[in-house]
Scaffold this active site. Structure first.
Site, PDB file in Angstrom:
ATOM      1  N   GLU A 124       0.932  -1.291   0.017  1.00 53.84           N
ATOM      2  CA  GLU A 124      -0.065  -0.156   0.098  1.00 53.84           C
ATOM      3  C   GLU A 124       0.877   1.019  -0.094  1.00 53.84           C
ATOM      4  OE1 GLU A 124      -3.593  -2.205   2.635  1.00 53.84           O
ATOM      5  OE2 GLU A 124      -2.846  -0.286   3.116  1.00 53.84           O
ATOM      6  N   CYS A 137       2.853   8.154   2.070  1.00 55.97           N
ATOM      7  CA  CYS A 137       3.120   7.098   3.008  1.00 55.97           C
ATOM      8  C   CYS A 137       3.200   5.977   2.320  1.00 55.97           C
ATOM      9  CB  CYS A 137       1.978   7.051   4.037  1.00 55.97           C
ATOM     10  SG  CYS A 137       1.614   5.759   5.053  1.00 55.97           S
ATOM     11  N   CYS A 144       4.675  -7.965   7.456  1.00 55.01           N
ATOM     12  CA  CYS A 144       5.264  -7.553   8.544  1.00 55.01           C
ATOM     13  C   CYS A 144       5.340  -8.608   9.645  1.00 55.01           C
ATOM     14  CB  CYS A 144       4.746  -6.465   9.353  1.00 55.01           C
ATOM     15  SG  CYS A 144       5.459  -5.703  10.613  1.00 55.01           S
ATOM     16  N   CYS A 148       1.642  -7.192  15.299  1.00 57.48           N
ATOM     17  CA  CYS A 148       0.874  -6.291  16.248  1.00 57.48           C
ATOM     18  C   CYS A 148      -0.576  -6.733  16.152  1.00 57.48           C
ATOM     19  CB  CYS A 148       1.005  -5.031  16.252  1.00 57.48           C
ATOM     20  SG  CYS A 148       2.796  -4.436  16.228  1.00 57.48           S
ATOM     21  N   CYS A 151      -3.323  -4.662  13.875  1.00 59.46           N
ATOM     22  CA  CYS A 151      -2.770  -4.299  12.704  1.00 59.46           C
ATOM     23  C   CYS A 151      -3.007  -5.188  11.554  1.00 59.46           C
ATOM     24  CB  CYS A 151      -1.274  -3.743  12.898  1.00 59.46           C
ATOM     25  SG  CYS A 151      -0.565  -3.585  11.350  1.00 59.46           S
TER      26      CYS A 151
HETATM   27  N1  SAH Z   1       5.773  -0.546  11.520  1.00 59.69           N
HETATM   28  C1  SAH Z   1       6.142   0.717  11.904  1.00 59.69           C
HETATM   29  C2  SAH Z   1       5.381   1.521  11.019  1.00 59.69           C
HETATM   30  C3  SAH Z   1       3.928   0.949  10.011  1.00 59.69           C
HETATM   31  S1  SAH Z   1       2.588   0.818  11.097  1.00 59.69           S
HETATM   32  C4  SAH Z   1       5.340   0.972  13.347  1.00 59.69           C
HETATM   33  O1  SAH Z   1       4.564   0.048  13.673  1.00 59.69           O
HETATM   34  O2  SAH Z   1       5.425   2.029  13.695  1.00 59.69           O
HETATM   35  C5  SAH Z   1       2.368   2.934  11.426  1.00 59.69           C
HETATM   36  C6  SAH Z   1       1.339   3.091  12.517  1.00 59.69           C
HETATM   37  O3  SAH Z   1       0.122   2.695  12.301  1.00 59.69           O
HETATM   38  C7  SAH Z   1       1.775   2.584  13.792  1.00 59.69           C
HETATM   39  O4  SAH Z   1       1.911   3.639  14.771  1.00 59.69           O
HETATM   40  C8  SAH Z   1       0.904   1.508  14.022  1.00 59.69           C
HETATM   41  O5  SAH Z   1       0.668   1.361  15.487  1.00 59.69           O
HETATM   42  C9  SAH Z   1      -0.528   2.203  13.584  1.00 59.69           C
HETATM   43  N2  SAH Z   1      -1.620   1.422  13.235  1.00 59.69           N
HETATM   44  C10 SAH Z   1      -1.306   0.050  12.479  1.00 59.69           C
HETATM   45  N3  SAH Z   1      -2.699  -0.572  12.597  1.00 59.69           N
HETATM   46  C11 SAH Z   1      -3.560   0.163  13.226  1.00 59.69           C
HETATM   47  C12 SAH Z   1      -4.798   0.396  13.545  1.00 59.69           C
HETATM   48  N4  SAH Z   1      -5.685  -0.597  12.864  1.00 59.69           N
HETATM   49  N5  SAH Z   1      -5.296   1.520  14.081  1.00 59.69           N
HETATM   50  C13 SAH Z   1      -4.640   2.587  14.445  1.00 59.69           C
HETATM   51  N6  SAH Z   1      -3.505   2.576  14.169  1.00 59.69           N
HETATM   52  C14 SAH Z   1      -2.614   1.440  13.581  1.00 59.69           C
HETATM   53 FE1  SF4 Z   2       4.373  -4.247  11.743  1.00 63.68          FE
HETATM   54 FE2  SF4 Z   2       3.011  -3.777  13.896  1.00 63.68          FE
HETATM   55 FE3  SF4 Z   2       3.950  -1.698  12.489  1.00 63.68          FE
HETATM   56 FE4  SF4 Z   2       1.783  -3.223  11.943  1.00 63.68          FE
HETATM   57  S1  SF4 Z   2       2.005  -1.705  13.471  1.00 63.68           S
HETATM   58  S2  SF4 Z   2       3.215  -2.712  10.309  1.00 63.68           S
HETATM   59  S3  SF4 Z   2       2.566  -5.348  12.616  1.00 63.68           S
HETATM   60  S4  SF4 Z   2       5.137  -3.257  13.377  1.00 63.68           S
END
Ligand code: SAH
Ligand code: SF4
Length: 386
Positions: A124, A137, A144, A148, A151
């Site tokens: 994306e 972005c 990944c 998490c 996510c």
């Molecule tokens: N891997 C990196 C960058 C990509 S995710 C990281 O985790 O920081 C970018 C941001 O989106 C992160 O802060 C993550 O916690 C947030 N994020 C991911 N899924 C989300 C969701 N479903 N709702 C809100 N924030 C989310």
């Molecule tokens: Fe990976 Fe977690 Fe960032 Fe999602 S929020 S992209 S799982 S590190």
């Protein structure tokens, strides 16, 4: 539970580029032109007898104009045209993702793209334009490994690292989209799919190319790297002499709480993460942005806010509160507006600047990985449609 993280001894950096130490004339090694810096491109062309001016012309087409149809450039000097006819698609390849889908948001300010890479992986890329500032972005990995739970990308698992050219190509795609509207891309955030510091070398190489003033010219201070908290990566970043912005995804205020949301906390516990942020702050003098995804009843109480304020005491910090984008694979819910504002006030009152990030573009499945997840769901619902 089986961990999706690589074994501790596994290097947390991508393999070096295949061509990095190869003689430039080794014809067995294909080269992706988008991941050559200006000097590397010049050396590659010089190895075939082309002049530096030819490299400048090609670089301009690739990295400044973001052009993809190089063979159509009849104005190119004949030696460069001949070189492209001989090399392009053979030893020299372009990173040109195909647009699988394009979804503009109803407010017209966000364009979300699902891009298909040459091996079929989909990633994306989002182009956002708020208050006259345009930001891309981009993704740094297909999937990944960090898992998490909230996510959509984490729920998919890890496919592979992106090469520098694949990261650069997303920004060039954004540049083309904006160029069409007479706009300029000024900011870059690595907040798409994947964990940038898990793919450190490839990400750094891409950022270096993208900051070249002869190309995309996005200053390092206009680039933000968001990490789940890969401690060795944060410490490496502290040694870089380029002022990238660092954003750290916190989401939990105790070890247990954070580990329940972010499995990577078992590998890099919260206390080590905060310590690495202190080291980063001391070495660079820069402010760190902390992201906190607010999940109703999970991490949105005043007690959570007070613990966050205590954790960050003494750091130059800014807290970004992000209401959860609900995902199919996680039962958590978006927090109430009232809890977000109480949380916000507690952080602010502790002397830490704090903002609640607006959920813009929510109608285009704005959360990380959600577009791809939605596509997969549709495909499963309508299998083998003719
Ligand atoms: N891997 C990196 C960058 C990509 S995710 C990281 O985790 O920081 C970018 C941001 O989106 C992160 O802060 C993550 O916690 C947030 N994020 C991911 N899924 C989300 C969701 N479903 N709702 C809100 N924030 C989310
Ligand atoms: Fe990976 Fe977690 Fe960032 Fe999602 S929020 S992209 S799982 S590190």
């Amino acid at each position: 539970m089986k961990s999706r993280l690589p074994a501790p001894e596994a290097p947390y950096i991508a393999e070096p580029l295949a061509h990095a130490d190869q003689p430039v004339h080794d014809e067995r090694v294909p080269i992706y032109l988008h991941e050559l810096g200006f000097d590397e491109l010049r050396a590659r062309l010089a190895a075939d007898g082309l002049r530096p001016a030819h490299a400048a012309t090609l670089w301009n087409a690739l990295q400044y104009r973001a052009q993809t149809d190089l063979l159509a450039r009849e104005d190119f000097p004949p030696p460069l045209r001949r070189w492209l006819e001989r090399r392009l698609g053979v030893q020299c390849l372009l990173d040109m993702p195909e647009v699988s889908s394009h979804t503009p948001s109803s407010d017209g300010l966000t364009d979300k793209f699902l891009l298909r890479l040459q091996d079929g992986q989909e990633i994306e890329t989002v182009v956002m334009g708020y208050e006259g500032r345009h930001t891309a972005c981009v993704s740094t990995q297909a999937g990944c490994a960090m898992g998490c739970v909230f996510c959509a990308t984490g729920q998919m698992g890890f496919a592979r690292h992106l090469r520098p050219g694949e990261i650069v190509a997303q920004v060039l795609h954004a540049r083309r989209v904006l160029q069409g509207a007479g706009r300029r891309l000024r900011n870059l955030v690595l907040m798409g799919m994947g964990e940038p510091l898990h793919n450190y070398d490839n990400v750094m190489k891409a950022l270096q190319i993208l900051s070249d003033t002869r190309g995309c010219n996005i200053g390092p201070s206009k680039m933000s790297i968001s990490t789940v908290g890969v401690v060795p990566g944060i410490l490496r970043l502290a040694e870089e002499d380029r002022p990238y912005n660092l954003a750290v995804s916190l989401h939990g205020s105790t070890e247990e709480e954070r580990a329940a949301l972010i499995p990577a906390n078992q590998r890099w516990p919260l206390h080590e993460l905060v310590q690495s942020c202190r080291t980063y702050g001391e070495k660079t003098g820069r402010k760190i942005f902390f992201a906190w995804t607010l999940i109703a009843g999970v991490n949105d109480s005043p007690a959570h806010a007070r613990r966050v304020a205590a954790l960050l005491r003494g750091l130059r910090a800014h807290v970004n509160l992000i209401p959860l984008n609900e995902t199919a694979g996680y039962a958590g819910r978006e927090c109430a507006e009232s809890s977000a504002s109480v949380f916000h006030r507690i952080i602010q009152d502790a002397g830490i600047p704090c903002t609640i990030r607006q959920k813009r573009g929510i109608d285009v499945a704005a959360g990380c990985g959600q577009l791809k997840a939605a596509r997969r769901k549709r495909e499963r619902a309508a299998p083998q449609a003719a």
